[in-house]
Design a protein around this motif. Structure first.
Motif, PDB file in Angstrom:
ATOM      1  N   GLU A 157     -33.527  43.303  37.356  1.00 17.15           N
ATOM      2  CA  GLU A 157     -34.756  43.549  36.573  1.00 17.15           C
ATOM      3  C   GLU A 157     -34.438  43.325  35.107  1.00 17.15           C
ATOM      4  OE1 GLU A 157     -37.090  47.456  36.858  1.00 17.15           O
ATOM      5  OE2 GLU A 157     -37.033  47.015  34.713  1.00 17.15           O
ATOM      6  N   HIS A 184     -43.517  45.615  38.011  1.00 19.79           N
ATOM      7  CA  HIS A 184     -42.776  46.187  36.883  1.00 19.79           C
ATOM      8  C   HIS A 184     -43.729  47.018  36.020  1.00 19.79           C
ATOM      9  CE1 HIS A 184     -40.880  46.234  32.903  1.00 19.79           C
ATOM     10  NE2 HIS A 184     -39.726  46.091  33.538  1.00 19.79           N
ATOM     11  N   HIS A 216     -36.650  51.574  38.667  1.00 24.86           N
ATOM     12  CA  HIS A 216     -36.573  52.962  38.205  1.00 24.86           C
ATOM     13  C   HIS A 216     -36.619  53.941  39.364  1.00 24.86           C
ATOM     14  CE1 HIS A 216     -38.566  50.084  35.492  1.00 24.86           C
ATOM     15  NE2 HIS A 216     -37.529  50.409  34.756  1.00 24.86           N
ATOM     16  N   ASP A 221     -31.776  46.521  33.545  1.00 25.14           N
ATOM     17  CA  ASP A 221     -32.927  46.595  32.634  1.00 25.14           C
ATOM     18  C   ASP A 221     -32.545  46.092  31.237  1.00 25.14           C
ATOM     19  OD1 ASP A 221     -35.610  46.851  32.161  1.00 25.14           O
ATOM     20  OD2 ASP A 221     -35.660  49.037  32.164  1.00 25.14           O
TER      21      ASP A 221
HETATM   22 MN    MN Z   1     -37.693  46.618  32.901  1.00 26.57          MN
END
Ligand code: MN
Length: 344
Positions: free
Chosen positions: A11, A178, A231, A304
Motif C-alpha cells: 500500500e 484505500h 490498516h 504505507d
Molecule cells: Mn495509505
C-alpha cells in the motif's frame, strides 16, 4: 540475518507532480471539500519536516524511492495513486487524469519490473469508463485497482457503481479500498477534534465503506470479487463477532429495508472476499489476531510509504514470533497471490 522471504509492501503511495497543481486549483476553488482542505491543504503547504518529506517522496519514481526501499529492506513496492486520487475532480477531469497517472506508473513499472508494481487508478464518477480503464491498465502491466474510498460522498454500495465490480471480477484483479478523508456530511465531529486523518477518521470511514459493500450484497452478486483493505482491515476483524450477531438480528426484526438477508455471514465475506494489510500498524498482537480471524493467507504486509516511512517497523515485523511459513505468507506470498505477481 538471513531471511527466506521477500518483503513486498502493498500500500505504497505515489502521485504525478501535475496532480498537485490540480489539487491547488481545487483548494482555491469555491467551497472546497473540508476533508480535502484538511489533508492536502496541510501536506502541500506545511513547512513541517513530515509534510516536506511526504511531498518530496510522493512524486519520485526514480533513484530516491529505490534507495528508500533498499534502506528499509523492501524488495518490491505495489504503488497506488495517493488519496483522494482523481476522486475529488469533476468526472471528465477524473477520467482523463486517471489515464495520465496510470501511464506514468506503468512506465515506472516497465523501468523497474523487479522492484515496482502498480495499481490502476479509476474514476468511479464514470463507472463504464472505469471498467475500460481497468482493462487498459492490465494490458499495460498494472495489477489491482485503487479506489480511495467514497467519491464526493457516494459509496460503492450504490448499484450505479457496480460495473466497476463486474470489471474487476471478470478480469480477476483485486480492488484496494484505500482511505479518504470523511465526506462533507460526516467530517465535522472529526475535524473539530483533529481526528479526521490517518489517526482515526480514515479507518472509521473506510471500515464503514467496506461494511456497506458487504451488507449491500455485492459479494452475493460478485462472489469471486476480491477486495483489499489496509490498516488491519480498518478494524473490521475486531468487529466480526458483533457484525454477525447484529446483522442477523437486524434482518430478523425487519428493521431496515437496506439490511437484507445475505447468503453468508458478514464475517464469511471478510474471510473469503477480502485481504487485509497491516499498513501503518507494525503491531504483532493485531496481526496475529487478524490471522486467527481471517486466516494466515489473508493478511499481508504494507508500509504505507511515504506517510509512515519507518525502517524500525520492518525490523519489528521481521522479529515477530511467528511460524516461518506464516511469516513468508505475510511478507511475500499473499501479495503474490492477491495481485497475481510473477512468483519469485
Ligand atoms: Mn495509505
Amino acid at each position: 540475518m538471513t531471511r527466506d522471504y521477500l518483503r513486498i509492501a502493498t500500500e505504497e503511495a505515489f502521485a504525478p507532480k501535475e496532480l498537485f497543481d490540480m489539487y491547488r486549483k481545487v483548494l482555491q476553488g469555491p467551497d472546497p471539500d473540508p476533508g480535502f482542505v484538511s489533508l492536502f491543504g496541510f501536506y502541500m503547504n506545511s513547512p513541517s519536516e513530515r509534510a516536506q518529506h511526504i511531498m518530496n517522496c510522493l512524486s519520485d519514481l526514480g533513484p530516491q524511492r529505490l534507495q528508500h526501499m533498499d534502506d528499509c529492506g523492501i524488495d518490491r513496492q505495489i504503488m497506488a495513486l495517493t488519496s483522494p486520487g482523481v476522486q475529488i475532480f469533476d468526472a471528465d477531469t477524473a477520467v482523463a487524469f486517471a489515464r495520465v497517472a496510470n501511464d506514468e506508473l506503468a512506465e515506472a513499472v516497465r523501468r523497474h519490473p523487479t522492484r515496482y508494481s502498480g495499481m490502476i487508478a479509476v474514476a468511479p464518477q464514470r463507472p463504464a469508463e472505469a471498467a475500460k480503464e481497468i482493462e487498459r491498465g492490465l494490458q499495460m502491466g498494472l495489477t489491482g485497482v485503487i479506489i480511495n474510498s467514497h467519491t464526493q460522498g457516494e459509496y460503492l454500495s450504490d448499484p450505479k457503481f457496480w460495473d466497476i465490480f463486474a470489471a474487476a471480477e471478470a478480469a480477476n484483479t483485486p480492488i484496494y479500498l484505500h482511505p479518504n478523508t470523511a465526506p462533507r456530511n460526516m467530517i465535522q465531529p472529526f475535524l473539530e477534534c483533529g481526528l479526521d486523518g490517518a489517526i482515526y477518521g480514515f479507518g472509521v470511514e473506510t471500515g464503514l465503506h467496506a461494511l456497506r459493500i458487504i451488507t449491500a450484497g455485492v459479494f452475493d452478486r460478485f462472489p469471486k470479487l476480491q477486495m483489499i483493505i489496509g490498516h488491519m482491515g480498518e478494524a473490521l476483524p475486531f468487529w466480526a463477532y458483533r457484525l454477525d450477531y447484529m446483522h442477523e438480528a437486524t434482518v430478523r426484526s425487519n428493521r431496515y429495508l437496506t439490511v437484507k438477508a445475505l447468503k453468508k455471514k458478514p464475517s464469511d465475506y471478510l474471510r473469503e472476499n477480502f485481504y487485509i494489510t497491516n499498513s501503518g500498524v507494525a503491531w504483532e498482537p493485531a496481526i496475529k489476531f487478524s490471522q486467527q480471524v481471517l486466516g494466515a493467507d489473508r493478511v499481508m504486509y504494507a508500509m504505507d510509504y511515504p506517510y509512515q516511512h519507518v525502517k524500525a517497523e520492518v525490523d519489528t515485523l521481521d522479529a515477530m514470533a511467528m511460524d516461518a511459513a506464516d511469516k513468508k505468507r505475510f511478507f511475500q506470498t499473499n501479495a503474490e497471490n492477491a495481485f497475481h505477481l510473477p512468483k519469485a
